[in-house]
Write an enzyme that holds these catalytic residues in place. Structure first.
Site, PDB file in Angstrom:
ATOM      1  N   ASP A   1      -0.415  -3.636  10.083  1.00 50.59           N
ATOM      2  CA  ASP A   1      -1.762  -4.112   9.759  1.00 50.59           C
ATOM      3  C   ASP A   1      -2.736  -3.185  10.465  1.00 50.59           C
ATOM      4  O   ASP A   1      -2.613  -2.944  11.670  1.00 50.59           O
ATOM      5  CB  ASP A   1      -1.991  -5.561  10.197  1.00 50.59           C
TER       6      ASP A   1
ATOM      7  N   GLY B   1      -8.098   5.650   2.127  1.00 49.41           N
ATOM      8  CA  GLY B   1      -9.033   4.761   2.813  1.00 49.41           C
ATOM      9  C   GLY B   1     -10.245   5.488   3.399  1.00 49.41           C
ATOM     10  O   GLY B   1     -10.936   6.250   2.708  1.00 49.41           O
ATOM     11  N   TYR B   2     -10.469   5.286   4.663  1.00 51.78           N
ATOM     12  CA  TYR B   2     -11.646   5.833   5.342  1.00 51.78           C
ATOM     13  C   TYR B   2     -11.408   7.246   5.895  1.00 51.78           C
ATOM     14  O   TYR B   2     -12.281   7.791   6.576  1.00 51.78           O
ATOM     15  CB  TYR B   2     -12.070   4.890   6.477  1.00 51.78           C
TER      16      TYR B   2
ATOM     17  N   ASN C   1       0.856  -1.186   0.000  1.00 51.03           N
ATOM     18  CA  ASN C   1       0.000   0.000   0.000  1.00 51.03           C
ATOM     19  C   ASN C   1       0.900   1.247   0.000  1.00 51.03           C
ATOM     20  O   ASN C   1       1.578   1.545   0.989  1.00 51.03           O
ATOM     21  CB  ASN C   1      -0.900  -0.058   1.246  1.00 51.03           C
TER      22      ASN C   1
HETATM   23  P1  ITT Z   1      -0.693  -4.157   3.076  1.00 48.99           P
HETATM   24  O1  ITT Z   1      -1.329  -5.348   3.739  1.00 48.99           O
HETATM   25  O2  ITT Z   1       0.092  -4.498   1.849  1.00 48.99           O
HETATM   26  O3  ITT Z   1       0.113  -3.323   4.054  1.00 48.99           O
HETATM   27  P2  ITT Z   1      -3.440  -3.158   2.864  1.00 48.99           P
HETATM   28  O4  ITT Z   1      -4.021  -1.872   2.378  1.00 48.99           O
HETATM   29  O5  ITT Z   1      -4.061  -4.433   2.361  1.00 48.99           O
HETATM   30  O6  ITT Z   1      -1.855  -3.159   2.547  1.00 48.99           O
HETATM   31  P3  ITT Z   1      -4.327  -3.768   5.558  1.00 48.99           P
HETATM   32  O7  ITT Z   1      -4.628  -5.192   5.291  1.00 48.99           O
HETATM   33  O8  ITT Z   1      -3.603  -3.427   6.842  1.00 48.99           O
HETATM   34  O9  ITT Z   1      -3.397  -3.139   4.422  1.00 48.99           O
HETATM   35  O10 ITT Z   1      -5.685  -2.940   5.477  1.00 48.99           O
HETATM   36  C1  ITT Z   1      -5.700  -1.616   5.858  1.00 48.99           C
HETATM   37  C2  ITT Z   1      -6.992  -0.952   5.419  1.00 48.99           C
HETATM   38  O11 ITT Z   1      -7.544  -0.229   6.520  1.00 48.99           O
HETATM   39  C3  ITT Z   1      -6.723   0.064   4.324  1.00 48.99           C
HETATM   40  O12 ITT Z   1      -6.824  -0.480   3.049  1.00 48.99           O
HETATM   41  C4  ITT Z   1      -7.755   1.137   4.637  1.00 48.99           C
HETATM   42  O13 ITT Z   1      -8.986   0.752   4.081  1.00 48.99           O
HETATM   43  C5  ITT Z   1      -7.879   1.072   6.150  1.00 48.99           C
HETATM   44  N1  ITT Z   1      -6.928   1.997   6.803  1.00 48.99           N
HETATM   45  C6  ITT Z   1      -5.825   1.667   7.521  1.00 48.99           C
HETATM   46  N2  ITT Z   1      -5.171   2.766   7.923  1.00 48.99           N
HETATM   47  C7  ITT Z   1      -5.859   3.806   7.439  1.00 48.99           C
HETATM   48  C8  ITT Z   1      -5.661   5.199   7.495  1.00 48.99           C
HETATM   49  O14 ITT Z   1      -4.617   5.736   8.082  1.00 48.99           O
HETATM   50  N3  ITT Z   1      -6.562   5.968   6.900  1.00 48.99           N
HETATM   51  C9  ITT Z   1      -7.626   5.449   6.255  1.00 48.99           C
HETATM   52  N4  ITT Z   1      -7.876   4.140   6.130  1.00 48.99           N
HETATM   53  C10 ITT Z   1      -6.991   3.323   6.722  1.00 48.99           C
END
Ligand code: ITT
Length: 196
Positions: free
Chosen positions: A69, A149-150, A10
């Site tokens: 995560d 994201g959110y 990400n």
């Molecule tokens: P990696 O596993 O490769 O790190 P990912 O995006 O799949 O990437 P996660 O499984 O940890 O990572 O999911 C995190 C999700 O949670 C992310 O896609 C967002 O939807 C949300 N999220 C996490 N941190 C956030 C933030 O700081 N602001 C907004 N949304 C966030």
């Protein structure tokens, strides 16, 4: 140069981690993105999934590896989407996930929610995982264009706007990710002191 592999695919997370780590550990640290395939995140908690990703990056690179995560936990949804935040909607894009959360929260009175972040650091000698939270409330409409994201619907407690209205530097000092990185920073310092 002190090199840490960051086990994320990400780009937004990677950029935020870079800003916070530089503030915490100074400029002598180099972050490189993992080249390995993303492992299956089948843990039951944020901590387990962070460890799964950091261990995979360490196995792949042989270098100290850091993983994040994270997700959003909504009280009125019994903590959902939680560890499934990136896969909440069928499409799984940030826009579709955000739209689904807005829809599920339509007319819901209790708007309280929190971002959660677990960060794991894995080296040849040790594993460490920490967790931090960023509490707030969900807005009924998106506002702001920064972050990812959110962020556009999450209003952190104590602030007037949403997380998407913060600058990159402000978010890198305040967020769940910044808090978790602050907790893991001493382990990185210890590692690089003993390695030098
Ligand atoms: P990696 O596993 O490769 O790190 P990912 O995006 O799949 O990437 P996660 O499984 O940890 O990572 O999911 C995190 C999700 O949670 C992310 O896609 C967002 O939807 C949300 N999220 C996490 N941190 C956030 C933030 O700081 N602001 C907004 N949304 C966030």
């Amino acid at each position: 140069m002190k090199t840490v592999v960051v086990a994320t695919h990400n780009a937004h997370k990677l950029a935020e981690i870079a800003v916070t780590m530089k503030a915490l550990l100074g400029p002598g640290i180099e972050l490189v993105q993992t080249e390995g395939k993303a492992p299956i995140e089948d843990g039951a908690t944020f901590e387990e999934n962070a460890l799964i990703k950091a261990r995979a990056a360490f196995r792949n690179s042989g270098r100290p590896s850091l993983a994040d995560d994270s997700g959003i936990c909504v009280d009125a949804l019994d903590g959902a989407p939680g560890i499934l935040s990136s896969r909440f909607s069928e499409e799984g894009t940030d826009a579709a996930n955000l739209a689904l959360l807005l829809q599920k929260m339509k007319g819901v009175k209790d708007r309280s929610a929190k971002f959660v972040c677990a960060v794991a650091f894995v080296t040849k000698d040790a594993e460490r995982v920490v967790r931090a939270e960023w509490p707030g409330v969900l807005r009924a409409a998106a506002k702001g264009t920064n972050g990812f994201g959110y962020d556009p619907i999450f209003a952190p407690n104590g602030l007037t706007g949403t997380a998407a209205q913060l600058s990159a530097l402000e978010k890198a000092a305040l967020s769940h990710r910044a808090r978790a990185l602050g907790l893991i920073a001493p382990a990185l310092n210890r590692y690089f002191q003993s390695a030098s």
